[in-house]
Design a protein around this motif. Structure first.
Motif, PDB file in Angstrom:
ATOM      1  N   CYS A  36       0.800  -1.228  -0.115  1.00 41.32           N
ATOM      2  CA  CYS A  36      -0.147  -0.048  -0.101  1.00 41.32           C
ATOM      3  C   CYS A  36       0.841   1.312   0.067  1.00 41.32           C
ATOM      4  O   CYS A  36       1.863   1.305   0.907  1.00 41.32           O
ATOM      5  CB  CYS A  36      -0.817   0.071   1.485  1.00 41.32           C
ATOM      6  SG  CYS A  36      -1.930   1.404   1.453  1.00 41.32           S
ATOM      7  N   LEU A  38       0.015   4.397   0.793  1.00 40.72           N
ATOM      8  CA  LEU A  38      -0.473   5.309   1.753  1.00 40.72           C
ATOM      9  C   LEU A  38      -0.043   5.134   3.172  1.00 40.72           C
ATOM     10  O   LEU A  38       0.462   3.977   3.363  1.00 40.72           O
ATOM     11  CB  LEU A  38      -2.067   5.138   1.671  1.00 40.72           C
ATOM     12  CG  LEU A  38      -2.852   5.431   0.239  1.00 40.72           C
ATOM     13  CD1 LEU A  38      -4.278   5.376   0.498  1.00 40.72           C
ATOM     14  CD2 LEU A  38      -2.461   6.856  -0.235  1.00 40.72           C
ATOM     15  N   ARG A  39      -0.088   5.885   3.965  1.00 37.07           N
ATOM     16  CA  ARG A  39       0.283   5.726   5.387  1.00 37.07           C
ATOM     17  C   ARG A  39      -0.380   6.049   6.178  1.00 37.07           C
ATOM     18  O   ARG A  39      -0.063   7.197   6.880  1.00 37.07           O
ATOM     19  CB  ARG A  39       1.896   6.066   5.521  1.00 37.07           C
ATOM     20  CG  ARG A  39       2.893   5.480   4.872  1.00 37.07           C
ATOM     21  CD  ARG A  39       2.882   4.178   5.219  1.00 37.07           C
ATOM     22  NE  ARG A  39       4.099   3.256   4.421  1.00 37.07           N
ATOM     23  CZ  ARG A  39       3.993   2.502   3.500  1.00 37.07           C
ATOM     24  NH1 ARG A  39       2.911   2.319   2.795  1.00 37.07           N
ATOM     25  NH2 ARG A  39       4.784   2.030   2.866  1.00 37.07           N
ATOM     26  N   CYS A  40      -1.726   5.692   6.500  1.00 42.01           N
ATOM     27  CA  CYS A  40      -2.749   6.112   7.597  1.00 42.01           C
ATOM     28  C   CYS A  40      -2.050   5.954   8.897  1.00 42.01           C
ATOM     29  O   CYS A  40      -2.003   4.562   9.088  1.00 42.01           O
ATOM     30  CB  CYS A  40      -4.171   5.512   7.189  1.00 42.01           C
ATOM     31  SG  CYS A  40      -4.621   5.532   5.570  1.00 42.01           S
ATOM     32  N   CYS A  43      -2.957   2.569  10.999  1.00 44.12           N
ATOM     33  CA  CYS A  43      -3.347   1.546  10.044  1.00 44.12           C
ATOM     34  C   CYS A  43      -3.276   0.187  10.832  1.00 44.12           C
ATOM     35  O   CYS A  43      -2.258  -0.151  11.727  1.00 44.12           O
ATOM     36  CB  CYS A  43      -2.548   1.394   8.999  1.00 44.12           C
ATOM     37  SG  CYS A  43      -2.556   0.057   7.885  1.00 44.12           S
ATOM     38  N   LEU A  49       1.963  -3.121   4.250  1.00 45.61           N
ATOM     39  CA  LEU A  49       2.233  -1.819   3.467  1.00 45.61           C
ATOM     40  C   LEU A  49       3.311  -2.165   2.846  1.00 45.61           C
ATOM     41  O   LEU A  49       3.361  -1.583   1.466  1.00 45.61           O
ATOM     42  CB  LEU A  49       2.491  -0.634   4.627  1.00 45.61           C
ATOM     43  CG  LEU A  49       1.371  -0.442   5.759  1.00 45.61           C
ATOM     44  CD1 LEU A  49       1.834   0.800   6.288  1.00 45.61           C
ATOM     45  CD2 LEU A  49       0.112  -0.198   4.849  1.00 45.61           C
ATOM     46  N   GLY A  82      -6.630  -4.502   1.867  1.00 44.79           N
ATOM     47  CA  GLY A  82      -5.211  -4.144   1.813  1.00 44.79           C
ATOM     48  C   GLY A  82      -4.239  -4.173   3.060  1.00 44.79           C
ATOM     49  O   GLY A  82      -5.045  -4.245   4.287  1.00 44.79           O
ATOM     50  N   GLY A  83      -3.061  -3.645   2.725  1.00 46.78           N
ATOM     51  CA  GLY A  83      -2.603  -3.241   1.351  1.00 46.78           C
ATOM     52  C   GLY A  83      -3.830  -2.494   0.692  1.00 46.78           C
ATOM     53  O   GLY A  83      -4.629  -2.325   1.412  1.00 46.78           O
ATOM     54  N   GLU A  84      -3.251  -1.867  -0.405  1.00 43.51           N
ATOM     55  CA  GLU A  84      -4.467  -1.361  -1.152  1.00 43.51           C
ATOM     56  C   GLU A  84      -4.817  -1.966  -2.749  1.00 43.51           C
ATOM     57  O   GLU A  84      -3.997  -2.128  -3.366  1.00 43.51           O
ATOM     58  CB  GLU A  84      -3.584   0.092  -1.466  1.00 43.51           C
ATOM     59  CG  GLU A  84      -4.350   1.085  -2.573  1.00 43.51           C
ATOM     60  CD  GLU A  84      -5.552   1.150  -2.133  1.00 43.51           C
ATOM     61  OE1 GLU A  84      -6.057   1.655  -0.886  1.00 43.51           O
ATOM     62  OE2 GLU A  84      -6.635   1.194  -3.042  1.00 43.51           O
ATOM     63  N   GLY A 111      -8.342   2.886   0.216  1.00 39.81           N
ATOM     64  CA  GLY A 111      -7.780   4.161   0.879  1.00 39.81           C
ATOM     65  C   GLY A 111      -7.637   5.598   0.061  1.00 39.81           C
ATOM     66  O   GLY A 111      -7.604   6.512   0.659  1.00 39.81           O
ATOM     67  N   TYR A 140      -8.205   5.732   6.279  1.00 43.88           N
ATOM     68  CA  TYR A 140      -8.484   5.448   7.749  1.00 43.88           C
ATOM     69  C   TYR A 140      -8.184   6.638   8.493  1.00 43.88           C
ATOM     70  O   TYR A 140      -6.940   6.856   8.409  1.00 43.88           O
ATOM     71  CB  TYR A 140      -7.981   4.193   8.061  1.00 43.88           C
ATOM     72  CG  TYR A 140      -8.201   3.966   9.575  1.00 43.88           C
ATOM     73  CD1 TYR A 140      -9.335   3.886  10.241  1.00 43.88           C
ATOM     74  CD2 TYR A 140      -6.845   3.916  10.425  1.00 43.88           C
ATOM     75  CE1 TYR A 140      -9.507   3.863  11.546  1.00 43.88           C
ATOM     76  CE2 TYR A 140      -6.961   3.742  11.900  1.00 43.88           C
ATOM     77  CZ  TYR A 140      -8.262   3.645  12.493  1.00 43.88           C
ATOM     78  OH  TYR A 140      -8.484   3.535  13.655  1.00 43.88           O
TER      79      TYR A 140
END
Ligand code: SF4
Length: 210
Positions: A36, A38-40, A43, A49, A82-84, A111, A140
């Motif tokens: 993924c 992104l880095r929410c 998570c 990730l 995910g992951g995404e 995401g 998220y």
């Protein structure tokens, strides 16, 4: 425009659970992609990730597992998480298309917002959405925990119905969230929605027996 995707495509998979009721309506085959961008913060799948790791699995193998889940558990669809999933759109689209061709449903957690996704230069994203029944979109946000809608992580995330297979007034959206814990050999698999205080507890390796 119809996009033809290779049928021997490989999917980077972090985890598969053949039958769960904690990742969308009804009994579902759930597949978590590995990777993924992104880095929410907060998570709950940080190990998913990196774009390295996981298992490269041919689409045919995934479909065989899903067909077995239909036979064994009478699942009504798959959920991609995910992951995404959109970072693996070609594989996700090929899988989603094959799932709908079997009369099953497809739910996707992303995401990205729908607007962001629609601006993607990757044509397979549109192909994936063409074979998606429910999209839950948006990052998220741990400071906005969802308290009402089942299966949804934070209040900013929206539910989009791309087909008439599901409805917003389905009472299942308002049932309490559930957490599923299964032991596979020495591996503890957890999915669903834990209380915030429980996040990460299961990521400790199980103690080896003497
Ligand atoms: S999009 Fe999902 S997997 Fe990616 S960082 Fe955010 S919560 Fe984690």
């Amino acid at each position: 425009m119809r996009i033809y995707l290779p049928t021997d495509i490989k999917l980077p998979i972090a985890q598969i659970i053949p039958c769960t009721e904690a990742e969308g309506p009804g009994r579902r085959f759930a597949l978590w992609f590995q990777g993924c961008p992104l880095r929410c913060p907060g998570c709950c799948n940080p190990e998913m990730l990196p774009f390295t790791g996981g298992t490269e699995m041919p689409l045919s193998n995934v479909l065989a597992q899903m067909d077995a889940a239909v036979q064994e558990h009478n699942i009504e669809g798959i959920t991609l998480l995910g992951g995404e999933p959109l970072a693996h759109a070609a594989g996700a689209a090929a899988l989603a298309r094959a799932v709908q061709e079997r009369g099953l449903t497809v739910m996707v957690f992303s995401g990205y917002t729908l607007e962001e996704a629609r601006q993607s230069p990757e044509p397979a994203v549109a192909e994936l959405f063409a074979h998606t029944d429910i999209l839950v979109d948006g990052p998220y946000l741990r400071e906005q925990p969802e308290t009402r809608r089942r299966w949804i992580g934070s209040a900013n995330q929206r539910i989009h119905f791309f087909s008439d297979r599901y409805r917003a007034d389905d009472p299942r959206w308002l049932l309490p969230n559930t957490l599923e814990i299964c032991l596979h050999g020495s591996e503890l698999r957890v999915n669903g929605f834990p209380a915030p205080s429980a996040v990460g507890l299961w990521q400790r390796p199980l103690a080896k027996r003497p």
